[in-house]
Each structure stands twice: as C-alpha cells, then as structure tokens.
Design an enzyme around this catalytic site. Sequence first.
Site, PDB file in Angstrom:
ATOM      1  N   LYS A 189      -1.092 -55.501  -2.855  1.00  0.00           N
ATOM      2  CA  LYS A 189      -1.373 -57.105  -2.232  1.00  0.00           C
ATOM      3  C   LYS A 189      -0.200 -57.729  -2.771  1.00  0.00           C
ATOM      4  O   LYS A 189       0.607 -58.582  -1.573  1.00  0.00           O
ATOM      5  CB  LYS A 189      -1.620 -58.389  -3.818  1.00  0.00           C
ATOM      6  CG  LYS A 189      -3.564 -58.018  -3.804  1.00  0.00           C
ATOM      7  CD  LYS A 189      -4.024 -58.652  -5.087  1.00  0.00           C
ATOM      8  CE  LYS A 189      -3.109 -58.395  -6.542  1.00  0.00           C
ATOM      9  NZ  LYS A 189      -4.250 -56.673  -6.816  1.00  0.00           N
ATOM     10  N   THR A 194       2.719 -56.175  -1.330  1.00  0.00           N
ATOM     11  CA  THR A 194       3.025 -55.245  -0.212  1.00  0.00           C
ATOM     12  C   THR A 194       2.113 -56.323   1.053  1.00  0.00           C
ATOM     13  O   THR A 194       3.649 -56.429   1.929  1.00  0.00           O
ATOM     14  CB  THR A 194       2.538 -54.086   0.254  1.00  0.00           C
ATOM     15  OG1 THR A 194       3.111 -53.395  -0.831  1.00  0.00           O
ATOM     16  CG2 THR A 194       3.352 -52.973   1.186  1.00  0.00           C
ATOM     17  N   ARG A 196       5.201 -62.324  -8.657  1.00  0.00           N
ATOM     18  CA  ARG A 196       5.750 -61.891 -10.066  1.00  0.00           C
ATOM     19  C   ARG A 196       6.604 -60.831 -10.697  1.00  0.00           C
ATOM     20  O   ARG A 196       6.613 -59.646  -9.816  1.00  0.00           O
ATOM     21  CB  ARG A 196       4.206 -61.687 -11.311  1.00  0.00           C
ATOM     22  CG  ARG A 196       2.906 -62.674 -11.131  1.00  0.00           C
ATOM     23  CD  ARG A 196       1.973 -62.161 -11.910  1.00  0.00           C
ATOM     24  NE  ARG A 196       1.412 -61.149 -10.912  1.00  0.00           N
ATOM     25  CZ  ARG A 196      -0.083 -60.047 -10.905  1.00  0.00           C
ATOM     26  NH1 ARG A 196       0.194 -59.438 -12.350  1.00  0.00           N
ATOM     27  NH2 ARG A 196       0.003 -59.600  -9.677  1.00  0.00           N
ATOM     28  N   LYS A 244       1.245 -47.311 -12.509  1.00  0.00           N
ATOM     29  CA  LYS A 244       1.087 -47.990 -11.287  1.00  0.00           C
ATOM     30  C   LYS A 244       2.617 -48.210 -10.181  1.00  0.00           C
ATOM     31  O   LYS A 244       2.659 -48.000  -9.169  1.00  0.00           O
ATOM     32  CB  LYS A 244       0.781 -49.376 -11.065  1.00  0.00           C
ATOM     33  CG  LYS A 244      -0.604 -49.533 -11.532  1.00  0.00           C
ATOM     34  CD  LYS A 244      -1.268 -50.843 -10.875  1.00  0.00           C
ATOM     35  CE  LYS A 244      -0.949 -51.632  -9.322  1.00  0.00           C
ATOM     36  NZ  LYS A 244      -1.079 -52.529  -9.297  1.00  0.00           N
ATOM     37  N   ALA A 284      -3.174 -59.679 -14.959  1.00  0.00           N
ATOM     38  CA  ALA A 284      -4.222 -60.128 -14.303  1.00  0.00           C
ATOM     39  C   ALA A 284      -5.832 -59.633 -15.338  1.00  0.00           C
ATOM     40  O   ALA A 284      -6.514 -60.572 -14.970  1.00  0.00           O
ATOM     41  CB  ALA A 284      -4.600 -60.445 -13.180  1.00  0.00           C
ATOM     42  N   PHE A 294      -4.378 -58.415  -9.357  1.00  0.00           N
ATOM     43  CA  PHE A 294      -5.952 -57.453  -9.276  1.00  0.00           C
ATOM     44  C   PHE A 294      -6.641 -57.838  -8.369  1.00  0.00           C
ATOM     45  O   PHE A 294      -6.409 -58.162  -7.818  1.00  0.00           O
ATOM     46  CB  PHE A 294      -6.305 -56.994 -10.604  1.00  0.00           C
ATOM     47  CG  PHE A 294      -5.709 -56.729 -11.678  1.00  0.00           C
ATOM     48  CD1 PHE A 294      -5.156 -56.795 -13.060  1.00  0.00           C
ATOM     49  CD2 PHE A 294      -4.919 -54.533 -11.045  1.00  0.00           C
ATOM     50  CE1 PHE A 294      -4.425 -55.671 -13.630  1.00  0.00           C
ATOM     51  CE2 PHE A 294      -3.834 -53.827 -11.824  1.00  0.00           C
ATOM     52  CZ  PHE A 294      -3.727 -54.372 -13.334  1.00  0.00           C
ATOM     53  N   PHE A 322      -3.087 -47.237   5.013  1.00  0.00           N
ATOM     54  CA  PHE A 322      -2.446 -46.590   4.379  1.00  0.00           C
ATOM     55  C   PHE A 322      -1.717 -45.345   5.405  1.00  0.00           C
ATOM     56  O   PHE A 322      -2.976 -44.600   6.256  1.00  0.00           O
ATOM     57  CB  PHE A 322      -2.830 -45.877   3.545  1.00  0.00           C
ATOM     58  CG  PHE A 322      -2.710 -46.357   1.855  1.00  0.00           C
ATOM     59  CD1 PHE A 322      -3.492 -47.729   1.958  1.00  0.00           C
ATOM     60  CD2 PHE A 322      -1.925 -45.961   0.534  1.00  0.00           C
ATOM     61  CE1 PHE A 322      -2.822 -48.926   0.881  1.00  0.00           C
ATOM     62  CE2 PHE A 322      -1.592 -47.013  -0.218  1.00  0.00           C
ATOM     63  CZ  PHE A 322      -2.655 -48.362  -0.431  1.00  0.00           C
ATOM     64  N   TRP A 342       3.085 -51.937   5.582  1.00  0.00           N
ATOM     65  CA  TRP A 342       3.619 -50.973   4.772  1.00  0.00           C
ATOM     66  C   TRP A 342       4.507 -50.121   5.716  1.00  0.00           C
ATOM     67  O   TRP A 342       5.879 -50.255   5.550  1.00  0.00           O
ATOM     68  CB  TRP A 342       2.708 -50.189   3.912  1.00  0.00           C
ATOM     69  CG  TRP A 342       3.421 -49.005   3.318  1.00  0.00           C
ATOM     70  CD1 TRP A 342       4.057 -49.292   1.851  1.00  0.00           C
ATOM     71  CD2 TRP A 342       3.491 -47.714   3.658  1.00  0.00           C
ATOM     72  NE1 TRP A 342       4.134 -48.185   1.761  1.00  0.00           N
ATOM     73  CE2 TRP A 342       4.115 -47.111   2.207  1.00  0.00           C
ATOM     74  CE3 TRP A 342       3.723 -47.107   4.942  1.00  0.00           C
ATOM     75  CZ2 TRP A 342       4.535 -45.585   2.182  1.00  0.00           C
ATOM     76  CZ3 TRP A 342       3.778 -45.260   4.898  1.00  0.00           C
ATOM     77  CH2 TRP A 342       4.235 -44.438   3.411  1.00  0.00           C
TER      78      TRP A 342
END
Length: 561
Positions: free
Chosen positions: A72, A74, A95, A106, A278, A306, A387, A415
């Site tokens: 999110k 990214t 955030r 993470k 979240a 999340f 990805f 990305w």
Amino acid sequence: MGFKSDIEIAQECEMLPITEIAEKAGIDDKYLEQYGKYKAKIDYNLLKESDKKDGKLILVTAINPTPAGEGKTTTTVGLADGMQKLGKNVMVALREPSLGPVFGVKGGAAGGGYAQVVPMEDINLHFTGDFHAIGAANNLLAAMIDNHIFQGNALNIDPRKITWRRCVDMNDRQLRNVVDGLGGRTNGMPREDGYDITVASEIMAVLCLASDIKDLKERLSKIIIGYTYGKVAEQKPVTAGDLHAEGAMTALLKDALKPNLVQTLEHVPAIVHGGPFANIAHGCNSVTATKMALKLADYAITEAGFGADLGAEKFLDIKCRMADLHPNAVVIVATVRALKYNGGVAKADLNNENLEALEKGIPNLLKHVSNIKNVYKLPCVVAINAFPTDTKAELDFVESKCKELGVNVALSEVWAKGGEGGIKLAEEVLRLVEEPNDFSYAYELEGSIEDKLNQIVQKVYGGKRVVLTANAQKQAKQLEALGFGNCPICVAKTQYSLTDDQTKLGAPTDFEVTVRNLKISAGAGFIVALTGEIMTMPGLPKVPAAERIDVDETGKITGLF
Ligand SMILES: Nc1ncnc2c1ncn2[C@@H]1O[C@H](COP(=O)(O)OP(=O)(O)O)[C@@H](O)[C@H]1O
Ligand SMILES: O=COP(=O)(O)O
Ligand SMILES: [Mg+2]
C-alpha cells in the site's frame, strides 16, 4: 534475483533540499521548521490561513495481506510519482513507521523499490522524534497515576481498574503483563500493569485527530485512565484532567503535533505524520497531514493500514466522519502472493506459480471490492502490485479474472519502475476521481455499541454477528451509561482474516466475531473493541530483522528494508 535493496535505492537518491520541496508544494517559508537539510515540520496554522479549495482525496487500501505486507505504501508513493509524470500537482500523506516492525518482521514503512519516501533511514528510525514524544507523554501520565495513588489516592482510584498502560515503541512480549511497584513501601504500590506498543497508545490516536494545541489539550484532558472503587454503577471514570496531567503532556507533544515534510524518490512532496497500526488502532495518518495535502495539492493520496476490513473501514467510518473528509476514489492493492495466501498456500510456497490457489483467493478481493463499491459507495480500482516473483501467467490470470468479473483493474509496476510504472494506474484514478459518488458510512453513530459492531461484522467482514463476552457486555452497559454509546468503534482484530481468527483466510461467511473487551478512548472519541486473540504489544519473530541491520564507521546504515 540480484535486485538492489530498498535502502541501496534510497541511499542513491539525490534528494532535493527540503526548502525546494516546500516551495514546490506551495508552503510559505513562515510555516516551515527545518529539521536538517531533508526534513521539516509544517506549522498547522497553514490550514487556518489558507483559503485554497481542497483537491481530490484518494485512499489506498488492500486485500487481506501476508505478514510481509502487499505494497500500500509503495503503491501510494508510486501512484503519486505516476501522477507527477502526467503533470499533476500531487502530494502523499503517509504514516510514520514504528520501530516494532522495523526491527521485527515487516521492516520499514517508507515504501519499497523505486517507490519510496526519503530519507528512508531517518523516516524508519527516529525521524523527527514524534514517537518518542508520544511515549514520553503516555508514560508521564502512567507515572502520575501511580504517584497519585502512592501520595494518598485522593481520587479514590481502584488500582485494579486502571485501564491506562505504559508504552514503548518496540515489539516486546516480555512487557505485555508485568507487576510493578515492588520493593517495599517507599518504592510504590505493587500492582499488575502492562505495556502497549506506542502506536497503540491513545496518545497516538489523539495526536492524529487533534487540530491544534487547544484541541490537543482538551482531548488529552478527557482521557480516562481508570475508575474509582465501588460497584460498577457507582464507579466514576478518572481522567488525565483529574490528575492535572494535560498541560505537561501537551508540552511534550507540541512539536509532534506538526506534520513532517519529506519527499519521494522522484521529489513529490510527502507529508508523513502519526502512525497508529490498523489492527490494534485506527490505522491512519493524522487528519492534519491529510488536510494539508488536500489544501496544498490538486490530488492527495493517502493510505490506511492492513486490509480494507481494518484501515479503510476506520479511515472511512472514523477519520472521514470525524474530520468531514470525502474521498473521491479508492485503490485496492492486490498481489499474486496475497491472493495465493488467501487461497491457502503456505508462506514458504508463495513464490511458486499456482493459478489454482490464485483463483481460490479471488473471493477475498471480491469482498473488499464489493465493500468499497456497495457499502461505502465509492469508485475503486484494483491495483495489481507486480512482484518480481510473479509469473506472467499469474499476473495475466488475475487481470483477466478481474475483467471477467467486472472489476476495474490496473497493473502497477511502481516497485520496479517508480512513477513510470504507475502511469496506467494514475490514468485510471484520474478518471475515477471525477465520478460523482454517494459516499456512505457502514453504520450510523446512533444505536447501541453491539448494534454498531454487528453492522461492521455483517457488512464489512461478511460474518453473521458479533458475540460480546460477559465482560464486554458489562463494559458496554457501563460505557453507554457514561454517555459514550454514540461513539464510533475501532475494532482491534487480526489483519490476516476477515474474521477474528487469523487462520480463516479467503472470504469466509456465516461466522461470529467475539469481542472480549471494550474500552473508551475518550480523548480520541472512539471505543476500542478487542477481538479474538489480538494483542496491543506484538512480539519479535524467531529471527528479528534487527539481526540484519548494521552501521559502518562512516555512519552508513545497512539492512534496513
Ligand atoms: N511490487 C513489489 N515487489 C517487491 N517487493 C515489494 C513490492 N511492493 C512492496 N514490496 C515490499 O513489500 C513490503 C511491504 O510494502 P509496503 O508498501 O510497506 O506495504 P504495506 O504498506 O501494504 O504494508 C516492503 O518491504 C516493500 O519493499
Ligand atoms: O497498520 C498497518 O499498516 P501497513 O499495512 O501499512 O503495514
Ligand atoms: Mg504501509
């Protein structure tokens, strides 16, 4: 696959001085307080003194994630960079990262690949000290509670009914439940206590919702720290104001209240402020940061933590309602790996092509799309965050399945390619934000706490009903008797499942969600409902990310991701 790490890419970036970013954002020098060459705080009076029309508000959310996260942040950054490439005046509101995930599983929260905010080491570590200030204010209040009891307890606080916990910005399970005040009469009063991770502190929520120092102080003063002795009906809530703590707490937070300005790798201005998770908190950056981005840019892109059952639900039902924000479009990030995870594939096998599992995971995506379109009545697009481990067959399958099911979809390669990889998504978002929408909440505030919880469970999670334990039923009655019945509800729940059981993936139906504890965050203005096994102090994994982080003699950090 020989890709550069996030930190290598970030450290290669030739950042622009933050004064140039501020100028680009149209921030007058008088509102800017520099923290070195590449960071600054913005005086929130800019909001009071600007009469510019707000821009369009875009929320980035996601399907239920894997433990690594689905991109999110990214996507938020890459979408903004893509919009900039299309010549748009755009900003992001994000955030701040917590040290818990940075040293845990993470990693950081500054985006990834060629879609990051920088300077990522600063942003992921001490940044401008906001989280340290929040921790100090939280723990000052804790110290004043125990000191009040030690000095004679004039307020008649029942030590067994203190709801205020200490906090530290770290994943430290050892501190979840402690006994303190030991060592005899001069060393305090022994009692059970515990620590939350700083991002779960009510102070964080208050900072993210407060508009200025006056509002902040009033909110802090309202915080309920516990209750007096007596039967439930006789118990009186005790507030931070009763302890005369709000002034000192506000003094600790006066700078943290100002949002932080940094930049993306492609020099889009980024406002990064506040950092509640979240799953255990409301999961959104500060209202001030979002309102500043809306005031300064034609397009403000923000994320909520999340999956859409958590961050987006709280962004829409709590933050937008409290701050009178009206989103114009929603981006739902989906990844091949999270769809396979929701289709039952074990973490270790997520890099193996598996179209069957992909198909089994699609219902999770469809549920979130249906919620955004039919519950919140907002236009949305699914961003397939590609990805390097995804195969062409898998990416083509997800895209064709979405189109077959009438789901608006765009492949996002931000990305790997930065803004260039976000142009297709940006073009679709620019179209969506012009559509009129009938934005609605999942529930109205009037009604019982149980009724509101039922609407969240039934409409957003897809379950049958909420079940309140005996303890939660008692707490619901007490909170309604104290006049908090019409507050919005912040559900603390696992991020992996639409249910309160992290093993139930995909899009289960006909399930119950059990609420074991209800607590009022009177300063923030919402009720926190703890479900299932969710904890407000995470633990470190077997091999913490911290083991891979280092710094060389020149001060160059490695291993942060
Ligand atoms: N398309 C991608 N390819 C590879 N890694 C990615 C991709 N998108 C995100 N990541 C990585 O996944 C992790 C989670 O990304 P992030 O944007 O923080 O997700 P969220 O905000 O949803 O938690 C980060 O380490 C990020 O670098
Ligand atoms: O609160 C969780 O936020 P992310 O999903 O961005 O990690
Ligand atoms: Mg994020």
